[in-house]
Design a protein around this motif. Structure first.
Motif, PDB file in Angstrom:
ATOM      1  N   LEU A  34      16.254  12.102   7.306  1.00 21.06           N
ATOM      2  CA  LEU A  34      15.766  11.115   6.359  1.00 21.06           C
ATOM      3  C   LEU A  34      16.655  11.147   5.127  1.00 21.06           C
ATOM      4  O   LEU A  34      17.325  12.137   4.841  1.00 21.06           O
ATOM      5  CB  LEU A  34      14.319  11.425   5.962  1.00 21.06           C
ATOM      6  CG  LEU A  34      13.255  11.297   7.065  1.00 21.06           C
ATOM      7  CD1 LEU A  34      11.899  11.716   6.521  1.00 21.06           C
ATOM      8  CD2 LEU A  34      13.195   9.870   7.585  1.00 21.06           C
ATOM      9  N   GLN A  35      16.671  10.055   4.396  1.00 17.48           N
ATOM     10  CA  GLN A  35      17.483   9.986   3.198  1.00 17.48           C
ATOM     11  C   GLN A  35      17.080  11.103   2.230  1.00 17.48           C
ATOM     12  O   GLN A  35      15.930  11.209   1.818  1.00 17.48           O
ATOM     13  CB  GLN A  35      17.302   8.631   2.508  1.00 17.48           C
ATOM     14  CG  GLN A  35      18.199   8.421   1.295  1.00 17.48           C
ATOM     15  CD  GLN A  35      19.680   8.385   1.687  1.00 17.48           C
ATOM     16  OE1 GLN A  35      20.039   7.837   2.731  1.00 17.48           O
ATOM     17  NE2 GLN A  35      20.525   8.954   0.860  1.00 17.48           N
ATOM     18  N   ALA A  36      18.008  11.973   1.920  1.00 14.57           N
ATOM     19  CA  ALA A  36      17.750  13.072   0.989  1.00 14.57           C
ATOM     20  C   ALA A  36      18.452  12.790  -0.329  1.00 14.57           C
ATOM     21  O   ALA A  36      19.549  12.224  -0.360  1.00 14.57           O
ATOM     22  CB  ALA A  36      18.254  14.390   1.576  1.00 14.57           C
ATOM     23  N   HIS A  37      17.820  13.194  -1.414  1.00 13.02           N
ATOM     24  CA  HIS A  37      18.431  13.018  -2.733  1.00 13.02           C
ATOM     25  C   HIS A  37      19.718  13.843  -2.772  1.00 13.02           C
ATOM     26  O   HIS A  37      19.739  15.001  -2.346  1.00 13.02           O
ATOM     27  CB  HIS A  37      17.464  13.486  -3.821  1.00 13.02           C
ATOM     28  CG  HIS A  37      17.892  13.113  -5.196  1.00 13.02           C
ATOM     29  ND1 HIS A  37      18.869  13.806  -5.887  1.00 13.02           N
ATOM     30  CD2 HIS A  37      17.481  12.111  -6.021  1.00 13.02           C
ATOM     31  CE1 HIS A  37      19.035  13.259  -7.074  1.00 13.02           C
ATOM     32  NE2 HIS A  37      18.204  12.226  -7.186  1.00 13.02           N
ATOM     33  N   PRO A  38      20.806  13.284  -3.283  1.00 12.72           N
ATOM     34  CA  PRO A  38      22.085  14.007  -3.249  1.00 12.72           C
ATOM     35  C   PRO A  38      22.088  15.315  -4.032  1.00 12.72           C
ATOM     36  O   PRO A  38      22.922  16.188  -3.774  1.00 12.72           O
ATOM     37  CB  PRO A  38      23.074  13.005  -3.858  1.00 12.72           C
ATOM     38  CG  PRO A  38      22.239  12.024  -4.615  1.00 12.72           C
ATOM     39  CD  PRO A  38      20.949  11.937  -3.868  1.00 12.72           C
TER      40      PRO A  38
END
Length: 498
Positions: A34-38
């Motif tokens: 899933l999209q993870a915060h950078p």
């Protein structure tokens, strides 16, 4: 000042690069996530001890196209197994490559220095020794103790009905399992079913791992235990009062029994025997601290899981009176074959009751996931994916148990799912309430038997129905390690005419 500012900027830049690279781990592996915060990864999704929402999102998103997905607990990458064949490979076929259960290792934490947490090097030689206490013959030997507690449970229900017909099923179930485990495992009288003061019953709720700390902080200190310990912060997975309780129990019971050579055919006997075995240096293979930790482990496992199963089973049967009548008919029919006396053999013949218990454990598994740690760089069969040595691997038990492609209408309570013919049609890893493979639940026979004994005693003497205090649906606490209901289960109870 400019030099100092330069150093600060440099260190900050290195830190940002470190985080950015950490949270590109799964992308570099080619494994979906899933999209993870950078800079924060999945920090915002770490809202509970069970990761249920996060794992469900990953499972639903990728299960149809991938066998594995990834996410992060802070900077630590975690692989989530989505394919049941891969689950079987990890838990059974390639067990040696996944033989460690937890990444959490802390020699200073007494409550984690036991069979459940030990790495494979210590676990392997000890598992077979501990298994001797849970053989069918030993479990059968414990049956009389369980049956006596079940009879006391019936008396406690009858006494409680004199003041109200609305009873706290959670409390009474917990008292029953407390008395059984204290007696069968530790050779101690708890007497909590008599509503007498009981140290065991007082300490029992603490074993669920409830915490007053922030969940994210709790996860942080467990993920980076070595770092936190190095700066002087003592880390324990469970409250330290448990350490004190079980060390005191060890001093007051175990050591005295060892000195007087008292035998009761329980876990303490086994631990006394193991204390006599020496390693190559002439030291006992188990320290007193390890013995205390294993006492905690077996009490915690036997108390919580079985109490939950009894409570949830009766709650579901109250919601489905036709199923309650069906299982009561089976119980009465089997008991008639044994002169209306409950025996170990009678319990083994109650097949529909066994299906009810299995369905309850499907809907309400004690843990939402299984954890393993890779012991080698592992190439996932038939893929290009490689999991690095030391990678945490989760199996999403609750997501699998609620998968509509595996179980039709998974939210519904349907014991017939566990008819032998139905079980045979499903994948063998579709049901993981007690784990699987060599590191499955060692006490599953004991747990099933004590639940069966309590259910027989309850259903052959009482009728259960919903009341105004009955909850609509169990809600899990985010602040416990197990999937524990926040509120107690209350039901209306009527004594059956004999």
């Amino acid at each position: 000042m400019s030099a100092f500012l330069y150093v600060v900027i440099t260190l900050f830049s290195v830190f940002i690069y470190f985080l950015h690279r950490k949270f590109q781990h799964w992308q570099r592996k080619g494994i979906p996530t899933l999209q993870a915060h950078p800079l924060m990864g999945n920090w915002r999704q770490l809202e509970d001890m069970h990761f249920t929402d996060l794992m469900d999102k990953l499972y639903q998103r990728f299960k149809s196209s991938e066998c594995v997905a990834g996410f992060y607990i802070y900077t630590q990458p975690v692989a989530l197994l989505l394919d049941l064949d891969l689950v079987k490979t990890a838990l059974v076929k390639d067990f040696n490559d996944f033989s460690n259960r937890f990444a959490y290792q802390n020699s200073k934490d007494l409550t984690a220095d036991n069979l459940f947490f030990w790495d494979s090097h210590k676990w392997r030689p000890m598992r077979s020794k501990f298994s001797t206490i849970f053989t069918p013959s030993k479990i059968k030997y414990m049956f009389n103790t369980m049956n006596a507690a079940a009879m006391q449970l019936t008396e406690s229900f009858s006494k409680s009905l004199k003041t109200s017909d609305i009873l706290n099923i959670t409390d009474l179930s917990g008292r029953f399992t407390t008395d059984v485990i204290a007696n069968c495992i530790m050779g101690c009288e708890s007497r909590s079913l008599n509503f007498e003061p009981s140290d065991f019953y007082d300490i029992a709720p603490v074993t669920t791992g409830a915490t007053d700390f922030s969940i994210r902080w709790k996860l942080f200190v467990e993920t980076y235990v070595r770092l936190v310990e190095s700066i002087g912060i003592h880390v324990t997975m469970f409250p330290q009062k448990l350490e004190h309780f079980y060390m005191d129990l060890l001093k007051n019971n175990f050591i005295e029994r060892e000195r007087l050579n008292i035998r009761r055919q329980d876990l303490l006997d086994l631990l006394i025997d193991l204390r006599k075995i020496k390693d190559e240096n002439g030291n006992s293979i188990l320290s007193h601290g390890e013995i205390a930790s294993n006492l905690f482990l077996f009490f915690a496992a036997g108390y919580e899981s079985s109490a939950n199963t009894i409570s949830y089973s009766l709650w579901e049967l109250a919601r489905h009176p036709e199923l309650q009548d069906k299982v009561r008919h089976e119980i009465q029919s089997v008991l008639e074959e044994y002169n209306n006396e409950l025996s170990y053999e009678a319990c083994m013949k109650m097949t529909y009751l066994d299906q009810i218990i299995s369905e309850t454990n499907r809907l309400y598994p004690i843990f939402s996931y299984l954890e393993r740690v890779t012991t080698v760089d592992y190439h996932i069969p038939n893929t290009k994916y490689v999991l690095d040595k030391g990678t945490r691997v989760f199996v999403p038990v609750r997501s699998i148990h609620y998968d509509p492609e595996i179980y039709d209408n998974p939210e519904e309570f349907c014991p017939e799912r566990f008819d032998p013919a139905e079980v045979k049609r499903r994948h063998p890893q579709a049901y993981l309430a007690f784990g699987d493979g060599p590191r499955n639940c060692i006490g599953v026979r004991l747990g099933r038997l004590q639940v069966t004994t309590a259910m027989v005693a309850m259903l052959s003497n009482f009728k259960f129905s919903l009341c105004d205090k009955t909850m609509e649906q169990p809600e899990y606490s985010k602040h416990t390690f197990v999937l524990k209901n926040i509120n107690d289960i209350w039901l209306k109870v009527e004594k059956l005419e004999q």
